[in-house]
Each structure stands twice: as C-alpha cells, then as structure tokens.
Write an enzyme that holds these catalytic residues in place. Structure first.
Site, PDB file in Angstrom:
ATOM      1  N   CYS A 197      13.943  11.645   6.517  1.00  0.00           N
ATOM      2  CA  CYS A 197      13.844  11.142   8.078  1.00  0.00           C
ATOM      3  C   CYS A 197      15.326  11.071   8.657  1.00  0.00           C
ATOM      4  CB  CYS A 197      13.076   9.796   8.166  1.00  0.00           C
ATOM      5  SG  CYS A 197      13.735   8.341   7.029  1.00  0.00           S
ATOM      6  N   GLY A 251      -4.443   3.278  -1.956  1.00  0.00           N
ATOM      7  CA  GLY A 251      -5.531   3.867  -1.330  1.00  0.00           C
ATOM      8  C   GLY A 251      -5.107   4.568   0.086  1.00  0.00           C
ATOM      9  N   GLU A 299      10.092   1.951  10.488  1.00  0.00           N
ATOM     10  CA  GLU A 299      10.994   3.026  10.221  1.00  0.00           C
ATOM     11  C   GLU A 299      10.393   4.160  10.309  1.00  0.00           C
ATOM     12  OE1 GLU A 299      12.976   5.678   8.816  1.00  0.00           O
ATOM     13  OE2 GLU A 299      12.917   4.818   7.128  1.00  0.00           O
ATOM     14  N   GLY A 359      -4.565   5.670   3.911  1.00  0.00           N
ATOM     15  CA  GLY A 359      -4.009   5.040   4.970  1.00  0.00           C
ATOM     16  C   GLY A 359      -4.922   4.754   5.989  1.00  0.00           C
ATOM     17  N   PRO A 360      -6.074   5.587   6.500  1.00  0.00           N
ATOM     18  CA  PRO A 360      -7.205   5.034   7.405  1.00  0.00           C
ATOM     19  C   PRO A 360      -8.044   4.239   6.943  1.00  0.00           C
ATOM     20  CG  PRO A 360      -6.834   7.492   7.379  1.00  0.00           C
ATOM     21  CD  PRO A 360      -6.198   7.010   6.027  1.00  0.00           C
ATOM     22  N   LYS A 394       0.801  -1.202  -0.073  1.00  0.00           N
ATOM     23  CA  LYS A 394      -0.038   0.026  -0.158  1.00  0.00           C
ATOM     24  C   LYS A 394       0.912   1.303  -0.018  1.00  0.00           C
ATOM     25  CE  LYS A 394      -1.725   3.093   2.004  1.00  0.00           C
ATOM     26  NZ  LYS A 394      -1.582   4.325   1.827  1.00  0.00           N
ATOM     27  N   GLU A 430      10.558  16.844  14.602  1.00  0.00           N
ATOM     28  CA  GLU A 430      10.994  16.756  13.123  1.00  0.00           C
ATOM     29  C   GLU A 430      10.190  17.487  12.391  1.00  0.00           C
ATOM     30  OE1 GLU A 430      11.787  12.802  10.512  1.00  0.00           O
ATOM     31  OE2 GLU A 430       9.632  12.792  11.116  1.00  0.00           O
TER      32      GLU A 430
END
Length: 464
Positions: A279, A201, A245, A203-204, A170, A371
């Site tokens: 990141c 799609g 991660e 995430g939720p 996904k 961040e």
C-alpha cells in the site's frame, strides 16, 4: 492437501459451527493446497465472548508480565521463522528470500518493540491536579490483509496485547495459514486463554459480524479504502472506534541535484517488492523535465532485472492479476507509453504480471490516480518544485512517499510540503518505532511504535 478444521478460540482449537471451507491457492501454480474453515457469525460470537471474559484479567495483568508474554511470543516467531517464510511463500507467492527477510523478519522486530514498550510505557501521568490514566480500550476486532499477512497481524495484535486489550483476529481469506501458525505461537508463549482468538472466514460474513458485534470496542482494519469506508460506516453506527490503514498512491519525488541513478534504482525496487502489492509503494516517480529522459532510460533498464518467477513473484490470485493487467491496458488506452513490460502474460503458469514501467504519464490519468497494487510504475514530469508538490499531493491518498535531493535540508523542506503520513529522505531505512498511517483517504490512526500503542488505549482523568 492440508485440511484445517478448527479455529483458535478461548485457548483451544475447536471446530467451526458450520461446514463451509475456504480453499487456499498457491498463486505460483494456481493449485489448491489447503483448506480452512469458513467462520460464521456464531464463531465470531464465541470468540468475542471469550475475549470479553478474558479482558478483566488481562487488563489487570501488570505491564511487565504482559511484556514477558510478548517476549515469549517474539521468541516463538524466531523459532518458527523458516516455517513462517515457507508458508507465506506458498499462500502469497512471495519469493522465499523476501519471505524470510520481510514476511518473517519484520514481525519479529515489531513484536520485540512492543514487548519493550509494554514494560516501559507510562500508563498514567500527572497533569496539574489530575491523574490521567491510559487504560485498554477493550476487545479489539482485528481484520488483516493478505499482502503482508503476518506483519499486519503482529502490527495489530502486539500493541493491543501490550495495552491490555484482548483480540479477535479475522485474517484475509487468501492467506489464513500463517495466521494459524501465529495462533500456535501465541499458545506456546503462554498467553492466557481468551486473550487472543482466531476466526478464519470471509469478509462479508465473519468480517462484518466482527465489525458489528456489540462486544467489540475497536475495529482495526488494513485493506482497501472502499472496504475501510464500509467498516467505518458500520462501526460509526455503534459509535465504535476504528483504526484504518487503507490505500495509497505514493510519490517518489526526485529533485534536481539528487543521485539520479540511485534514486531511480531504489524507486523501481520499491515498486517491485512483494510483486507491487504494497500500500505504501512509491508508484509515481516524479522527475524534473531536464532529467526526465535519463530517468526513463534508467528505470527501463532497472525493471528488466525483475524477472517473473525469479526476482518478482505472482499476484495473490487470478482476480488481482486480471485487475492489474486491466490497469496496464487502460494506461495504454489513455496515452501513456510502455517502456518496460506490458499487459502480456509472462511464460509459464501462475498469476504473474510482467513488471511494467510507463512514461509520458500525466497526473489526471487513471494509472496516476488509482491504486493498482501490482508491479506497475508511472513516471511523471514536473516543471519546478511547486509543480512537483502539486502533482504529488493531487490524489485522494496520503500514505507514504519519498524525496531525493543532493542536500538533505532541501529534501526535508520539500517533504514538509507533502500531505502524507510518512516520507523517506534519500532512501531512509525502515523504522519499526516510527508511526505509520495516512492522511486523507489513506486511513485513520497510526500503527507501530508508541503511536501504535496509544491507538489501543483510552483516557480517564481523576481530579484531586
């Protein structure tokens, strides 16, 4: 307008169960240029069922044959490198030169590394009177981010396939097009039906359905720490393995005696790469008090070279742009001094942020703790090495970092004091075989190289 209406499930492209779509926006001009299906829980279920059906055959495939399929996949990525780079530039906004070198180039190296490992890794060993088997963990649900959209796909899918697992991917909704290109490469590489499946799609919806699905044995996620905590909780309810991660607030520590101009220049470049959407970026530069003023001057000059629209691209979307500008404004409000850039919008259209450097930053400030995920550098002052280590380790994160020193032995000694998963010494080069992952809230598990392969294996011991 490119309108994609299918997902790759069980070796073929099929329409989504629902009629919803996701708009793909070019962040350089804010215009919608493509749509993809918004997958549902039913689409995820179909993909997982296909992966489960394909699992016994793929797990039993000799490692050398799995290696051959991964080599073919690498070759497909090479053949379509130009198209991959152009696609990432369109949906992420990365300058084309960076897309060619990093977004298209690094996945080739990573895929190639797993093609080799699949054929050479020992999947069983003798320990005393036991034979220990290293077997595929099963069906992997891979949920990938938008900032390095193909690299993160390959960093999960390649080791999973090398291990004998099957996968449902996904991808991030902001950058789904390169994942579709990847699925085409998988198909052309002759990887059997059901071994790899793609569901686009939200995430939720699709992401949560994949995480909770009882047919998924491991969830591998890259993204924010907040979402990672949610995925960990959902997977934990089913005692399901996770590889996470997550975020970072990495320190670039410049010790007295280091090549200061080089350390500062490389440090600024590191923060500005990919528009700061990395990141592991070294977003905190720590400089000894005696060299602080010079470092600030050098960083200010270096940041001026990063012109929005030329050397640095836009942020991925309007929400991210506004979020980063909000952090810049908060830094000013808390007393940090802007020496380059600022919250003002650059000229022109698109989701750009002016590359920004802060001086007079103290460790407790928000911009030194959270961040930001944009082209924003904070420069902090330290008294001595003990103080530098304290400041560097004083965050909830521990993903990456850097140490610069005139003497390599001194740099390594200091690097050992850092609570972080990876440290570059005097500008050390990227190594696709070195494990990558974090301490503390930067994640669980490791990616890349042999350590990344073992994330997708489980052990069984046979006693004789």
């Amino acid at each position: 307008m490119k309108q994609h209406d299918a997902m790759y499930i069980d070796g073929s492209w099929r329409p989504a169960e629902g009629s919803g779509t996701i708009e793909v926006v070019n962040p350089a001009d804010g215009q919608v240029f493509a749509t993809v299906p918004a997958g549902s829980a039913q689409d995820v279920d179909a993909a997982v069922r296909a992966a489960r059906a394909a699992l016994p055959g793929w797990a039993a495939t000799p490692p050398q044959e799995r290696a051959a399929r991964l080599t073919a996949l690498r070759d497909q990525l090479v053949a379509r490198a130009e198209e991959i780079a152009e696609t990432v530039t369109a949906e992420l906004g990365s300058p084309l030169a960076f897309s060619k070198m990093v977004h298209a180039g690094v996945p080739v190296a990573v895929c190639g590394s797993y093609a080799e490992l699949a054929g050479t890794h020992s999947f069983e060993e003798k320990i005393g009177n036991s034979t220990v088997l290293h077997e595929p963990v099963g069906v992997v649900g891979a949920i990938t981010p938008w900032n390095y959209p193909l690299h993160q796909v390959v960093a999960k899918v390649a080791p999973a396939l090398a291990a004998g697992c099957t996968v449902v991917l996904k991808p991030a909704e902001d950058t789904p097009l390169v994942a579709q290109l990847f699925a085409e490469c998988v198909d052309a590489a002759g990887i059997p039906a059901g071994v790899f499946n793609l569901v686009t799609g939200l995430g939720p919806v699709a992401g949560q359905a994949l995480t909770e699905h009882e047919g998924v044995d491991l969830v591998s996620f890259t993204g924010s720490t907040a979402v990672g905590k949610r995925i960990g909780a959902l997977a934990g309810a089913a005692v399901k393995r996770v590889a996470l991660e997550l975020g970072g607030k990495s320190a670039n520590v410049i010790l007295p005696g280091a090549d200061l101009p080089k350390a500062v220049a490389v440090g600024v470049a590191n923060v500005m790469a990919n528009s700061g959407q990395t990141c592991s970026a070294w977003t905190r530069m720590l400089v000894h008090k005696d060299h602080y003023a010079e470092a600030v001057e050098l960083a200010t000059a270096a940041a001026a070279k990063y012109v929005p629209g030329e050397k640095v691209g836009p942020l991925v979307n309007a929400k991210q742009r506004d979020r980063v500008r909000g952090y810049i404004e908060q830094g000013i409000a808390e007393g940090a001094k802007v020496v380059a850039g600022g919250p003002q919008a650059p000229a022109g259209t698109g989701f750009y942020v002016t590359p920004t450097v802060f001086a007079d930053v103290t460790p407790e400030m928000t911009i030194a703790q959270e961040e930001i995920f944009g082209p924003v550098l904070s420069i902090l002052k330290y008294e001595d090495e003990d103080d530098a280590a304290r400041i560097a380790n004083d965050t909830v994160y521990g993903l990456a970092g850097a140490v610069w020193a005139g003497d390599e032995t001194e740099a390594v000694a200091f690097a050992r004091r850092l609570h972080t998963g990876q440290v570059d010494i005097n500008g050390g080069r990227f190594n696709p075989l070195a494990p990558f992952g974090g301490y503390k809230q930067s994640g669980v598990g490791r990616e890349l190289g042999p350590h990344g392969l073992t994330e997708y294996l489980q052990t069984k011991s046979l006693q004789f």
